[in-house]
Structure formats: structure tokens, C-alpha cells
Write a protein that holds these residues in place. Structure first.
Motif, PDB file in Angstrom:
ATOM      1  N   PRO A 139     -21.933 -23.345  16.325  1.00  0.00           N
ATOM      2  CA  PRO A 139     -21.514 -24.714  16.644  1.00  0.00           C
ATOM      3  C   PRO A 139     -20.068 -25.029  16.247  1.00  0.00           C
ATOM      4  CG  PRO A 139     -22.816 -24.726  14.641  1.00  0.00           C
ATOM      5  CD  PRO A 139     -22.807 -23.292  15.135  1.00  0.00           C
ATOM      6  N   VAL A 140     -19.143 -24.305  16.842  1.00  0.00           N
ATOM      7  CA  VAL A 140     -17.728 -24.554  16.580  1.00  0.00           C
ATOM      8  C   VAL A 140     -16.979 -24.513  17.909  1.00  0.00           C
ATOM      9  CG1 VAL A 140     -17.808 -23.577  14.245  1.00  0.00           C
ATOM     10  CG2 VAL A 140     -17.220 -22.108  16.165  1.00  0.00           C
ATOM     11  N   ALA A 141     -15.971 -25.368  18.010  1.00  0.00           N
ATOM     12  CA  ALA A 141     -15.182 -25.422  19.241  1.00  0.00           C
ATOM     13  C   ALA A 141     -13.762 -24.937  19.048  1.00  0.00           C
ATOM     14  CB  ALA A 141     -15.172 -26.842  19.802  1.00  0.00           C
ATOM     15  N   ASP A 142     -13.309 -24.862  17.793  1.00  0.00           N
ATOM     16  CA  ASP A 142     -11.934 -24.460  17.535  1.00  0.00           C
ATOM     17  C   ASP A 142     -11.833 -23.828  16.159  1.00  0.00           C
ATOM     18  OD1 ASP A 142     -12.055 -26.647  15.755  1.00  0.00           O
ATOM     19  OD2 ASP A 142     -11.083 -27.996  17.189  1.00  0.00           O
ATOM     20  N   LEU A 143     -10.641 -23.403  15.809  1.00  0.00           N
ATOM     21  CA  LEU A 143     -10.428 -22.706  14.537  1.00  0.00           C
ATOM     22  C   LEU A 143     -10.703 -23.618  13.345  1.00  0.00           C
ATOM     23  CD1 LEU A 143      -9.504 -20.122  13.075  1.00  0.00           C
ATOM     24  CD2 LEU A 143      -7.154 -20.995  13.208  1.00  0.00           C
ATOM     25  N   LYS A 144     -10.301 -24.854  13.434  1.00  0.00           N
ATOM     26  CA  LYS A 144     -10.523 -25.796  12.331  1.00  0.00           C
ATOM     27  C   LYS A 144     -12.001 -25.923  12.020  1.00  0.00           C
ATOM     28  CE  LYS A 144      -9.599 -30.566  10.913  1.00  0.00           C
ATOM     29  NZ  LYS A 144      -8.978 -31.870  11.321  1.00  0.00           N
ATOM     30  N   ALA A 145     -12.816 -26.060  13.061  1.00  0.00           N
ATOM     31  CA  ALA A 145     -14.258 -26.188  12.859  1.00  0.00           C
ATOM     32  C   ALA A 145     -14.860 -24.899  12.316  1.00  0.00           C
ATOM     33  CB  ALA A 145     -14.927 -26.576  14.167  1.00  0.00           C
ATOM     34  N   LEU A 146     -14.360 -23.753  12.774  1.00  0.00           N
ATOM     35  CA  LEU A 146     -14.862 -22.474  12.291  1.00  0.00           C
ATOM     36  C   LEU A 146     -14.569 -22.297  10.810  1.00  0.00           C
ATOM     37  CD1 LEU A 146     -16.101 -19.667  12.712  1.00  0.00           C
ATOM     38  CD2 LEU A 146     -13.860 -18.869  13.449  1.00  0.00           C
ATOM     39  N   LEU A 147     -13.355 -22.611  10.394  1.00  0.00           N
ATOM     40  CA  LEU A 147     -12.994 -22.476   8.980  1.00  0.00           C
ATOM     41  C   LEU A 147     -13.803 -23.435   8.116  1.00  0.00           C
ATOM     42  CD1 LEU A 147      -9.104 -22.092   9.245  1.00  0.00           C
ATOM     43  CD2 LEU A 147     -10.829 -20.286   8.951  1.00  0.00           C
ATOM     44  N   ALA A 148     -14.049 -24.628   8.622  1.00  0.00           N
ATOM     45  CA  ALA A 148     -14.857 -25.599   7.869  1.00  0.00           C
ATOM     46  C   ALA A 148     -16.278 -25.081   7.690  1.00  0.00           C
ATOM     47  CB  ALA A 148     -14.858 -26.945   8.591  1.00  0.00           C
ATOM     48  N   LEU A 149     -16.830 -24.494   8.740  1.00  0.00           N
ATOM     49  CA  LEU A 149     -18.184 -23.941   8.644  1.00  0.00           C
ATOM     50  C   LEU A 149     -18.237 -22.775   7.670  1.00  0.00           C
ATOM     51  CD1 LEU A 149     -21.101 -23.957   9.725  1.00  0.00           C
ATOM     52  CD2 LEU A 149     -20.349 -22.399  11.547  1.00  0.00           C
ATOM     53  N   ALA A 150     -17.214 -21.909   7.726  1.00  0.00           N
ATOM     54  CA  ALA A 150     -17.173 -20.758   6.825  1.00  0.00           C
ATOM     55  C   ALA A 150     -17.057 -21.204   5.367  1.00  0.00           C
ATOM     56  CB  ALA A 150     -16.004 -19.855   7.195  1.00  0.00           C
ATOM     57  N   GLY A 180      -8.882 -18.639   2.237  1.00  0.00           N
ATOM     58  CA  GLY A 180      -9.800 -18.763   1.113  1.00  0.00           C
ATOM     59  C   GLY A 180     -11.270 -18.722   1.484  1.00  0.00           C
ATOM     60  N   ILE A 181     -11.580 -18.434   2.753  1.00  0.00           N
ATOM     61  CA  ILE A 181     -12.988 -18.344   3.145  1.00  0.00           C
ATOM     62  C   ILE A 181     -13.550 -16.989   2.750  1.00  0.00           C
ATOM     63  CG2 ILE A 181     -12.659 -19.945   5.072  1.00  0.00           C
ATOM     64  CD1 ILE A 181     -12.761 -17.504   6.965  1.00  0.00           C
ATOM     65  N   LYS A 182     -14.880 -16.898   2.723  1.00  0.00           N
ATOM     66  CA  LYS A 182     -15.557 -15.640   2.450  1.00  0.00           C
ATOM     67  C   LYS A 182     -16.511 -15.352   3.595  1.00  0.00           C
ATOM     68  CE  LYS A 182     -15.344 -15.966  -2.590  1.00  0.00           C
ATOM     69  NZ  LYS A 182     -16.130 -15.977  -3.866  1.00  0.00           N
ATOM     70  N   MET A 183     -16.378 -14.168   4.176  1.00  0.00           N
ATOM     71  CA  MET A 183     -17.258 -13.749   5.259  1.00  0.00           C
ATOM     72  C   MET A 183     -17.804 -12.362   4.957  1.00  0.00           C
ATOM     73  SD  MET A 183     -15.311 -15.074   8.737  1.00  0.00           S
ATOM     74  CE  MET A 183     -13.955 -13.881   8.603  1.00  0.00           C
ATOM     75  N   LEU A 184     -18.903 -12.027   5.596  1.00  0.00           N
ATOM     76  CA  LEU A 184     -19.524 -10.719   5.445  1.00  0.00           C
ATOM     77  C   LEU A 184     -19.001  -9.784   6.529  1.00  0.00           C
ATOM     78  CD1 LEU A 184     -21.672  -8.831   4.181  1.00  0.00           C
ATOM     79  CD2 LEU A 184     -23.331  -9.823   5.798  1.00  0.00           C
ATOM     80  N   HIS A 185     -18.377  -8.690   6.109  1.00  0.00           N
ATOM     81  CA  HIS A 185     -17.864  -7.715   7.068  1.00  0.00           C
ATOM     82  C   HIS A 185     -18.911  -6.648   7.329  1.00  0.00           C
ATOM     83  CE1 HIS A 185     -15.604  -3.775   7.768  1.00  0.00           C
ATOM     84  NE2 HIS A 185     -15.557  -4.433   8.905  1.00  0.00           N
ATOM     85  N   ILE A 186     -19.172  -6.388   8.614  1.00  0.00           N
ATOM     86  CA  ILE A 186     -20.111  -5.332   9.010  1.00  0.00           C
ATOM     87  C   ILE A 186     -19.374  -4.350   9.903  1.00  0.00           C
ATOM     88  CG2 ILE A 186     -22.283  -4.788  10.161  1.00  0.00           C
ATOM     89  CD1 ILE A 186     -23.256  -7.572   9.486  1.00  0.00           C
ATOM     90  N   PRO A 187     -19.086  -3.152   9.407  1.00  0.00           N
ATOM     91  CA  PRO A 187     -18.373  -2.155  10.227  1.00  0.00           C
ATOM     92  C   PRO A 187     -19.314  -1.435  11.177  1.00  0.00           C
ATOM     93  CG  PRO A 187     -18.778  -1.268   8.047  1.00  0.00           C
ATOM     94  CD  PRO A 187     -19.310  -2.681   8.031  1.00  0.00           C
ATOM     95  N   TYR A 188     -18.821  -1.150  12.359  1.00  0.00           N
ATOM     96  CA  TYR A 188     -19.577  -0.403  13.364  1.00  0.00           C
ATOM     97  C   TYR A 188     -18.794   0.862  13.713  1.00  0.00           C
ATOM     98  CZ  TYR A 188     -22.555  -4.496  14.201  1.00  0.00           C
ATOM     99  OH  TYR A 188     -23.446  -5.533  14.061  1.00  0.00           O
ATOM    100  N   LYS A 189     -19.451   1.745  14.419  1.00  0.00           N
ATOM    101  CA  LYS A 189     -18.775   2.950  14.900  1.00  0.00           C
ATOM    102  C   LYS A 189     -18.295   2.706  16.319  1.00  0.00           C
ATOM    103  CE  LYS A 189     -21.139   6.160  11.835  1.00  0.00           C
ATOM    104  NZ  LYS A 189     -21.943   7.402  11.699  1.00  0.00           N
ATOM    105  N   GLY A 190     -17.284   1.877  16.432  1.00  0.00           N
ATOM    106  CA  GLY A 190     -16.719   1.564  17.733  1.00  0.00           C
ATOM    107  C   GLY A 190     -16.862   0.097  18.072  1.00  0.00           C
ATOM    108  N   ALA A 191     -16.001  -0.349  18.997  1.00  0.00           N
ATOM    109  CA  ALA A 191     -16.010  -1.752  19.401  1.00  0.00           C
ATOM    110  C   ALA A 191     -17.242  -2.096  20.234  1.00  0.00           C
ATOM    111  CB  ALA A 191     -14.746  -2.059  20.201  1.00  0.00           C
TER     112      ALA A 191
END
Length: 328
Positions: A139-150, A180-191
Motif C-alpha cells: 500500500p504505497v504510491a511513492d517513495l515517501k510512503a514506502l519509507l514511512a512504511l519501512a 535509516g530504515i531497516k529491511m530484510l535482504h534476500i539474495p537469489y541466484k539471478g534476477a
């Protein structure tokens, strides 16, 4: 491992002289036996690199009678393919097509080569911006909303990458460091696998090169938030750059370039570089690259060498500051 199916392209007549150790005027080129066997282009990652190679291949219209074979060697963040080329004869018949991870890997794990010393940089091909995309259910429409959610859900938003130390992983770390946000990084073997999980909702967001996710944005299976660079791109004019979205200090991009093994004669390297520059300036090649969100990037061998040293230092600092550890 050959790509599916093996990609065989005729070598253009204008490139017939590329691997001659010396050039003479008049008919010397025509009398040369080069190329006397297939030319091998080793790709260190699929997706964008393969697409770029195919774009260049579409420009090849004249044949010398010898094929150019694209061969994918994608293991260990591209270091497997790079090691293969490093050990190859410096004769113009084995070329490395690699991206930014080429100068990142040595900051993540021991590599069997020095990314600067053991290769002769030929030319850059294209610059690939990073685009931040989210699953449409978020539920985000732009970067500001995404950072607020994070910020409201620290560590709960998961972003994927095509592997630890790839540019899209480093883009995510840079975003965290700057905001200053914290997210969980999940690496994959390829895009590819990362994109599939993002579309299915297993991930909430990811950074990708535009060429990888363009079809999914156009089909509305992914929602674009912002893109790196100074100006919007013609292929996605509705997507703001990060400066417009409120984060002007965020800027990270990748490149794809060509290398030969160290010891390849300088005049061979310069000749290939010059032909690549002319090819990348052709209007149809420019249009094909830009339509996929890529930017033709013309450089001399010396300019490419300077870029390599600069990026190697820049990303080494980011890896150290973010305490990134390689996850094979």
C-alpha cells in the motif's frame, strides 16, 4: 554452458581486423586469416548482459564466416566466468562481458584474480540504472510512503537481489544507510528468481536494472517507485528520479563492459574499443538500448580503466560501512 539455445552471431565485416596484433594500410587486413576460429564472448551474468549482447548482435549484419558464441558462466557472482577469461590466451578470441560486480567481488570474498591487474579493459557498452519496484499489493504510491512504511515496520519489508554484492543489493543497502530504515535482504541466484518472488508477493520490493522488469511494469505486475539518474527515461516517463522523489543523494548505477585477458596487445584493444564506440553511436543501437531503459556508454580503454578504479573504491567503502558478508 551455452545459452539456450547457443547464441551464434556472425562477426561484422567492420570487426574483421579487431584481433590483429598490428595493422597495416591497404589490403593487409583482407589478407589476414583472422578470425580463423569462433570468437567466444563469456557472459558473467544472464538477463541484462544477455539482452545487451543481443542488442549488439542485432547490429551485426555482415559476416566474416566465423561465428561469435555467447557463453554464460554465472557462478560465484560472475567470478567463475572472469576466471575463465583471465586464464585464456590473450589473442582476441576470448572476451569477457561483465558488469559492476567485476570490481565488487574482491571486497566480498577472495577471487582467483585481480579485477584490475589481470584484465585489459576494452570498452563500456551500456549504463544500467536501478529502478525501485514494489509488489502492487504493497500500500504505497511513492517513495515517501514506502519509507514511512519501512520505518513503521523495521526489518519486516523484504527486498530481493540477484545475489550478494550485486548492484541491486548494494542499492538496497545504500537506501537503508541514507534513510535509516531497516529491511530484510534476500539474495537469489539471478534476477529471474527474485523477480518471480516479487511478482508473487514473497518479496515486497526490489531494485532491478530497468531492462529486467520493464515488461512487468508495462503489464502492471510490478509498480515502479523511483529510478536512479539525473533525468527520467523515455521508456518510463511517468517514473520520477530519486531527486524528484525526495532523495537527491541517492544515486547508484551499474555498467556492462568488455574485457580481454591481460597481455592482449594494446592496438587490438584500441581497435575493438573504437569499433564499439562507432557501433554504440549508431541511431538504431541507441534507440534499441534506450527503449529498454539502458544508456549507451562509450568509453576509451583508459576511461574504462578509470571507472573501474573509482567504482572499486566506492563500493568497497559501502560494503565495509554496511558490514556486508558474501552469501553464496
Amino acid at each position: 554452458v551455452l545459452l539456450r539455445p547457443p547464441v551464434v552471431m556472425s562477426f561484422p565485416r567492420v570487426l574483421v581486423c579487431l584481433a590483429l596484433p598490428a595493422f597495416a594500410a591497404g589490403s593487409a587486413c583482407a589478407q589476414s586469416a583472422y578470425p580463423a576460429k569462433p570468437i567466444r564472448n563469456v557472459l558473467t551474468y544472464s538477463g541484462g548482459a544477455e539482452a545487451i549482447a543481443r542488442v549488439i548482435g542485432n547490429r551485426i549484419t555482415e559476416s566474416s564466416g566465423q561465428p561469435v558464441v555467447l557463453e554464460a558462466q554465472t557462478g560465484a557472482n560472475g567470478s567463475v566466468g572472469a576466471g575463465t577469461v583471465m586464464r585464456s590466451a590473450p589473442d582476441g578470441y576470448t572476451i569477457l562481458v561483465a558488469g559492476t560486480p567485476h570490481v565488487v567481488n574482491s571486497s566480498l570474498f577472495p577471487t582467483p584474480y585481480d579485477p584490475i591487474r589481470d584484465f585489459a579493459p576494452i570498452a563500456t557498452i551500456a549504463r544500467s540504472r536501478q529502478i525501485l519496484v514494489v509488489n502492487p499489493a504493497l500500500p504505497v504510491a511513492d517513495l515517501k510512503a514506502l519509507l514511512a512504511l519501512a520505518k513503521a515496520k523495521p526489518g519486516q519489508l523484504a527486498y530481493g537481489s540477484s545475489g550478494t554484492g550485486n548492484t541491486n543489493h548494494l542499492a538496497g543497502e545504500l537506501l537503508c544507510n541514507l534513510t535509516g530504515i531497516k529491511m530484510l535482504h534476500i539474495p537469489y541466484k539471478g534476477a529471474g528468481p527474485a523477480t518471480i518472488d516479487l511478482i508473487s508477493g514473497q518479496l515486497q520490493l526490489s531494485f532491478h536494472v530497468t531492462i529486467t522488469v520493464m515488461p512487468h511494469i508495462k503489464s502492471s505486475r510490478l509498480k515502479p517507485i523511483a529510478i536512479t539518474g539525473k533525468t527520467r527515461i523515455a521508456a518510463l516517463p511517468q517514473v520520477p528520479v530519486f531527486a524528484e522523489a525526495g532523495l537527491p543523494e541517492f544515486d547508484i548505477s551499474g555498467w556492462t563492459g568488455m574485457f580481454a585477458p591481460a597481455g592482449t596487445p594494446r592496438d587490438v584493444v584500441e581497435k575493438i574499443s573504437g569499433e564499439m564506440a562507432r557501433m554504440l553511436a549508431a541511431p538504431d543501437v541507441v534507440e534499441r538500448l534506450t527503449s529498454q531503459g539502458l544508456e549507451p556508454l562509450i568509453s576509451s580503454p583508459d576511461q574504462f580503466a578509470a571507472l573501474l578504479k573509482s567504482d572499486m573504491a566506492k563500493f568497497a567503502r559501502l560494503i565495509k560501512d554496511a558490514n556486508i558478508r558474501y552469501e553464496p
